[in-house]
Design an enzyme around this catalytic site. Structure first.
Site, PDB file in Angstrom:
ATOM      1  N   GLU A 169      52.941  70.184 -49.184  1.00  0.00           N
ATOM      2  CA  GLU A 169      54.188  69.406 -49.068  1.00  0.00           C
ATOM      3  C   GLU A 169      55.403  70.161 -49.585  1.00  0.00           C
ATOM      4  O   GLU A 169      56.200  69.628 -50.356  1.00  0.00           O
ATOM      5  CB  GLU A 169      54.030  68.070 -49.813  1.00  0.00           C
ATOM      6  CG  GLU A 169      52.843  67.272 -49.308  1.00  0.00           C
ATOM      7  CD  GLU A 169      52.629  65.940 -50.011  1.00  0.00           C
ATOM      8  OE1 GLU A 169      53.371  65.636 -50.949  1.00  0.00           O
ATOM      9  OE2 GLU A 169      51.718  65.205 -49.602  1.00  0.00           O
TER      10      GLU A 169
ATOM     11  N   GLU B 268      44.453  64.620 -43.485  1.00  0.00           N
ATOM     12  CA  GLU B 268      44.468  63.387 -44.301  1.00  0.00           C
ATOM     13  C   GLU B 268      44.741  62.160 -43.444  1.00  0.00           C
ATOM     14  O   GLU B 268      45.479  61.268 -43.832  1.00  0.00           O
ATOM     15  CB  GLU B 268      45.562  63.469 -45.381  1.00  0.00           C
ATOM     16  CG  GLU B 268      45.500  64.684 -46.250  1.00  0.00           C
ATOM     17  CD  GLU B 268      46.553  64.719 -47.362  1.00  0.00           C
ATOM     18  OE1 GLU B 268      47.232  63.705 -47.601  1.00  0.00           O
ATOM     19  OE2 GLU B 268      46.688  65.789 -47.996  1.00  0.00           O
TER      20      GLU B 268
END
Ligand code: 9MR
Length: 347
Positions: free
Chosen positions: A158, A265
């Site tokens: 991220e 995910e």
């Protein structure tokens, strides 16, 4: 029976049963599906916490359905790195042992995350240990411990700004340099394990095309800088209200660099998007689209398709909103329409 026929027969009967029941206005019929990993042509993963493995029903479902495990939080700095700078590995070791016992692949998540700078790093006494040395030591210790077992790592998680503006601010960026800390993390991970596939992993890559562009640009920059980047991870946390077609466009775009792709995910929240029934249908549609898009990749780019949990009961999104149900299996571990749609999307 060919794998294709096998898959179609199961999905057909599951969907037909669902249709009969809608007409009778009864409870949805139980859906019967073959284990996900038995019909996918690529590894199928799920995240797990060590504590969840104490639940025998969940442990059985995991072994039955998936071929790869990602620790949901026990391989993160917030868990491993203690306030005094020492490391703990009891949680990730339990998951690694479970994976070994049951012949499942282990995927490491995550080494460097802007969101998780532990106090031990923030308060480092640089007169005793250089920040850069502590950073390298951490990565060597964690990756080295699972060397030979972990098939890959989310090295940096991220790191791209949501508006596509560039690399996020973080403790690591401030101390080691915005691009430099990322290159270093990849180099240290490679030093610790010459064989693991090293990933850059991020979210919103489907819904924010400008973020995706920045993510791909960063990947190219890293490759040019000689960083051993081996794959791209797209988290794929979606919401039932998200538009159709976004996943296909994102997967095709991400694959354009030729690197292996990890759907790392996936879950689909029911928090937005019409009535509950409409949301469940949209959820199934998005899972189907993801399976179709991933199946369309060349085999060498199919690293794994990971769901962020198997049962709704354990989902982080359900902890945020008890009415949410973002995964393929309901709270009791029964496959949902989304699971049948995902299987159908395999083709
Ligand atoms: O699902 C994870 C949750 O249990 C943890 O408390 C949280 C913080 O460690 O992280 C969640 O997983 C995140 C993942 O590591 C990175 N992408 C977003 C995931 C959901 O927040």
């Amino acid at each position: 029976m060919s794998p294709g026929l096998h898959r179609r027969a199961f999905v057909g009967s599951a969907l037909a049963l669902g249709a009969c029941n809608r007409r009778a206005d009864a409870q949805p019929a139980p859906i019967s599906l073959p284990p996900l990993k038995s019909i996918a042509r690529f590894p199928v993963g799920a995240c797990i916490q060590a504590v969840h493995l104490q639940d025998p029903e969940l442990a059985r479902l995991v072994v039955e359905q998936v071929s790869q495990l990602t620790p949901e939080w026990e391989m993160k700095m917030e868990y491993i790195c203690q306030p005094d700078g020492s490391f703990r590995f009891d949680g990730p070791d339990q998951i690694a042992a479970f994976a070994r016992t049951h012949g499942l692949r282990l995927f490491g998540h995550t080494l460097v995350w802007y969101d998780q700078p532990p106090g031990a790093f923030a308060n480092l006494d640089e007169s005793r240990v250089r920040f850069a040395d502590a950073y390298r030591n951490y990565i060597l210790a964690v990756v080295g411990r699972y060397r030979g077992q972990a098939v890959g790592w989310d090295v940096v998680n991220e790191t791209v700004e949501d508006d596509g503006g560039g690399i996020r601010d973080s403790l690591w960026a401030r101390r080691l340099g915005k691009l430099e800390h990322i290159v270093l993390a990849f180099q240290h991970a490679r030093e610790a394990d010459p064989d693991a596939v090293l990933f850059l992993n991020d979210f919103f890559l489907e819904t924010h095309p400008e973020k995706r562009r920045a993510f791909l640009k960063l990947a190219e920059t890293l490759l040019k800088a000689g960083a051993p980047l081996g794959g791209l991870g797209t988290q794929t946390h979606l919401a039932a209200g998200d538009q159709k077609g976004l996943i296909k466009a994102a997967i095709a775009d991400l694959a354009s660099l030729g690197l292996p792709i990890h759907i790392s995910e996936m879950d689909v929240s029911l928090q937005e998007g019409g009535s509950r029934a409409e949301r469940l249908t949209r959820q199934a549609d998005l899972y189907r689209e993801a399976a179709e898009a991933y199946s369309a990749l060349p085999a060498r780019q199919q690293f794994a398709f990971t769901m962020w949990g198997l049962r709704d009961r354990e989902s982080w999104r359900k902890r945020e909103d008890a009415s949410d149900a973002p995964l393929l299996f309901d709270v009791n571990g029964r496959p949902k329409a989304a699971a049948a749609a995902w299987v159908q999307g395999l083709g």
